[in-house]
Scaffold this motif. Sequence first.
Motif, PDB file in Angstrom:
ATOM      1  N   CYS A   4       0.836  -1.199   0.000  1.00 32.87           N
ATOM      2  CA  CYS A   4       0.000   0.000   0.000  1.00 32.87           C
ATOM      3  C   CYS A   4       0.872   1.250   0.000  1.00 32.87           C
ATOM      4  O   CYS A   4       1.995   1.250   0.513  1.00 32.87           O
ATOM      5  CB  CYS A   4      -0.954   0.018   1.191  1.00 32.87           C
ATOM      6  N   THR A   5       0.343   2.311  -0.579  1.00 33.31           N
ATOM      7  CA  THR A   5       1.022   3.607  -0.650  1.00 33.31           C
ATOM      8  C   THR A   5       0.088   4.662  -0.085  1.00 33.31           C
ATOM      9  O   THR A   5      -1.077   4.737  -0.475  1.00 33.31           O
ATOM     10  CB  THR A   5       1.388   3.966  -2.099  1.00 33.31           C
ATOM     11  N   GLU A   6       0.591   5.465   0.831  1.00 39.99           N
ATOM     12  CA  GLU A   6      -0.214   6.510   1.444  1.00 39.99           C
ATOM     13  C   GLU A   6       0.514   7.849   1.390  1.00 39.99           C
ATOM     14  O   GLU A   6       1.710   7.921   1.111  1.00 39.99           O
ATOM     15  CB  GLU A   6      -0.540   6.157   2.894  1.00 39.99           C
ATOM     16  N   TYR A  20       9.445   2.161   1.020  1.00 44.79           N
ATOM     17  CA  TYR A  20       9.892   3.114   0.006  1.00 44.79           C
ATOM     18  C   TYR A  20       9.287   4.476   0.297  1.00 44.79           C
ATOM     19  O   TYR A  20       8.151   4.579   0.765  1.00 44.79           O
ATOM     20  CB  TYR A  20       9.470   2.662  -1.397  1.00 44.79           C
ATOM     21  N   TYR A  27       5.286  10.384  -0.105  1.00 47.50           N
ATOM     22  CA  TYR A  27       4.514   9.212  -0.502  1.00 47.50           C
ATOM     23  C   TYR A  27       5.251   7.979   0.016  1.00 47.50           C
ATOM     24  O   TYR A  27       6.376   7.705  -0.398  1.00 47.50           O
ATOM     25  CB  TYR A  27       4.352   9.170  -2.020  1.00 47.50           C
ATOM     26  N   SER A  76       5.389   3.868   0.978  1.00 51.46           N
ATOM     27  CA  SER A  76       4.862   2.542   0.627  1.00 51.46           C
ATOM     28  C   SER A  76       5.430   1.484   1.554  1.00 51.46           C
ATOM     29  O   SER A  76       6.632   1.495   1.856  1.00 51.46           O
ATOM     30  CB  SER A  76       5.212   2.190  -0.825  1.00 51.46           C
ATOM     31  N   HIS A  77       4.575   0.582   2.000  1.00 53.59           N
ATOM     32  CA  HIS A  77       4.950  -0.555   2.824  1.00 53.59           C
ATOM     33  C   HIS A  77       3.822  -1.575   2.712  1.00 53.59           C
ATOM     34  O   HIS A  77       2.876  -1.372   1.943  1.00 53.59           O
ATOM     35  CB  HIS A  77       5.194  -0.156   4.276  1.00 53.59           C
ATOM     36  N   TRP A 109       8.176  -4.194  -6.563  1.00 56.91           N
ATOM     37  CA  TRP A 109       7.591  -3.341  -5.518  1.00 56.91           C
ATOM     38  C   TRP A 109       8.056  -1.899  -5.650  1.00 56.91           C
ATOM     39  O   TRP A 109       7.274  -0.969  -5.402  1.00 56.91           O
ATOM     40  CB  TRP A 109       7.938  -3.899  -4.138  1.00 56.91           C
ATOM     41  N   HIS A 167       5.527   1.131  -6.259  1.00 61.29           N
ATOM     42  CA  HIS A 167       5.556   2.344  -5.450  1.00 61.29           C
ATOM     43  C   HIS A 167       5.566   3.583  -6.346  1.00 61.29           C
ATOM     44  O   HIS A 167       4.835   4.558  -6.091  1.00 61.29           O
ATOM     45  CB  HIS A 167       6.792   2.346  -4.549  1.00 61.29           C
ATOM     46  N   PHE A 213       2.020   3.929  -7.886  1.00 60.30           N
ATOM     47  CA  PHE A 213       1.011   4.349  -6.919  1.00 60.30           C
ATOM     48  C   PHE A 213       1.232   5.795  -6.471  1.00 60.30           C
ATOM     49  O   PHE A 213       0.267   6.562  -6.304  1.00 60.30           O
ATOM     50  CB  PHE A 213       1.026   3.412  -5.709  1.00 60.30           C
ATOM     51  N   ALA A 214       2.498   6.172  -6.264  1.00 57.69           N
ATOM     52  CA  ALA A 214       2.778   7.546  -5.841  1.00 57.69           C
ATOM     53  C   ALA A 214       2.389   8.534  -6.939  1.00 57.69           C
ATOM     54  O   ALA A 214       1.788   9.594  -6.667  1.00 57.69           O
ATOM     55  CB  ALA A 214       4.265   7.693  -5.496  1.00 57.69           C
TER      56      ALA A 214
END
Length: 581
Positions: free
Chosen positions: A21-23, A97, A108, A110-111, A253, A257, A260-261
């Motif tokens: 997931c990336t937040e 990341y 941004y 990611s983990h 991955w 990342h 997604f970012a």
Amino acid sequence: MNAIVALCHFCELHGPRTLFCTEVLHSPLPQGAGSGDISGQNEQAEEEEGGIQMSSRIRSHSPAEGASADSSSPGPKKSDMCEASGCRSLAGGHPGYVSHDKETSIKYVSHQHPNHPQLFSIVRQACVRSLSCEVCPGREGPIFFGDEQHGFVFSHTFFIKDSLARGFQRWYSIITIMMDRIYLINSWPFLLGKIRGIIDELQGKALKVFEAEQFGCPQRAQRMNTAFTPFLHQRNGNAARSLTSLTNDENLWACLHTSFAWLLKACGSRLTEKLLEGAPTEDTLVQMEKLADLKEESEGWDGSEEEEKPSSQPDVVEGQELSKCSPETSLMPDCSSWNVAHRRLSVFRSLRHMRQVLGASAFRMLAWHVLMGNQVIWKARDMDLVQSAFDVLRTMLPVGCVRIIPYSDQYEEAYRCNFLGLSPHVQIPPHILSSEFAVLVEVRAATRSSLYPTLFDDEQSLNKYEFVVTSGSPVAADRVGPTILNKIEAALTNQNLSVDVVDQCLVCLKEEWMNKVKVLFKFTKVDSRPKEDTQKLLSILGAAEEDNVKLLKFWMTGLSKTYKSHLMSTVRSPTSSESRN
């Protein structure tokens, strides 16, 4: 965009699981340790250069920099993990990341799981629903679900080829979670296209691996020739393979990342909020009508449009800014930069500035005539000064009530303009000078005895002029005057209000009185009410005084054609409707 993008997988041993997931983080990176967290890398994240658009800008940290997988974390227990990393994206101790967008100071991150327990719960629930109950027909495609408490989700399920899996495929989903339902729905076309591109790339890589494995060792024929094996035995001996193994991409991955970012940044940049101020004001409607008229005139022009107009017929400019004065400006010699700066100082900057220059009583007389719709005549040699005076005075009137002839060599009648600039040698008819419906401002060279204290540090300012305001009907000092004039003067004398605030006060006052004008127009022109009812209405509006009534009647001429035609076509009096029936 304040959202979370996650890749989810349906494991045959453990059910739905979040893989990656990336937040978005607007605050400093969390310091707490955890499985797949980003602890221990704050300083290194600050050193990353430039943005989120290339995977080479993403830094992958060694396991020694992060916490171990056994540390406290909201993620699943180690005993629940598949062997061979089927339910795991990042290795134990991998900190994740980070991409730093220096334009917005947003990170941004990611983990495998969000570090915050509440976010972990939201992502976990969305993952379960996307791979169980919230599925579109065919089990592959986009769907939308969610609620106010747990957020709203855009989910796209898809299959990845796996030669060792049941049915030769495994089930995945990419989900986007956010709390703003309207924003997420409006982003549906964008998210669908970009996420579909990511899925196509993953499926393409997995298909190449699947075909290579099938070519070397066909699983279908081998399974058909093998005796029946209970499913429990298969569960114990054939755990799900990792996505990196299925796609044969060790940098999978880091690439996800990056994707997604970029998705979060691009989706947040494509939609912007705009302040809607409701229906357009009367000034806006009038300006739109004048622009439409000018466009029609320009389309009808022929080859004679470049011919010069005679100076005896100056242009009348209604409700629009003047960028150039009359042709007399071309007769002036080319000024040096010093003279240009000097001329800029010799102009009126605001109503407050004009009131300071003219004096309180002279300004009140001038403002009274402006608001009543009487003709305002300025005689001066400096055309820039006259233009600046008109630009300042016009702010007290609706756009539709402004008719300007900026500079002329002859007098023009009041029906053609209510703001008239004249050169000093122009003769004004005697009946105009003695009329109560006109005011004259003569700009003369100030004598040494009449010089008032300078308002600027520069000696070459408006103190070199003497302004004489005369009218056939001077406004008495004790006269009440229109209500809006008293409010304008109160705002100008209040030194706690800046010039910008005074300008906004003028806008509000004009809108207030234009609303009264609209009510009076409908009441008198459309409904044709008797005079007694009109007097009652004026009392209710707080405009029963003589000056207020004159002001309302003059401002009624500034109503837009759009508003008038709308009332005439849609509003019907009760008597007419009854007669039709």
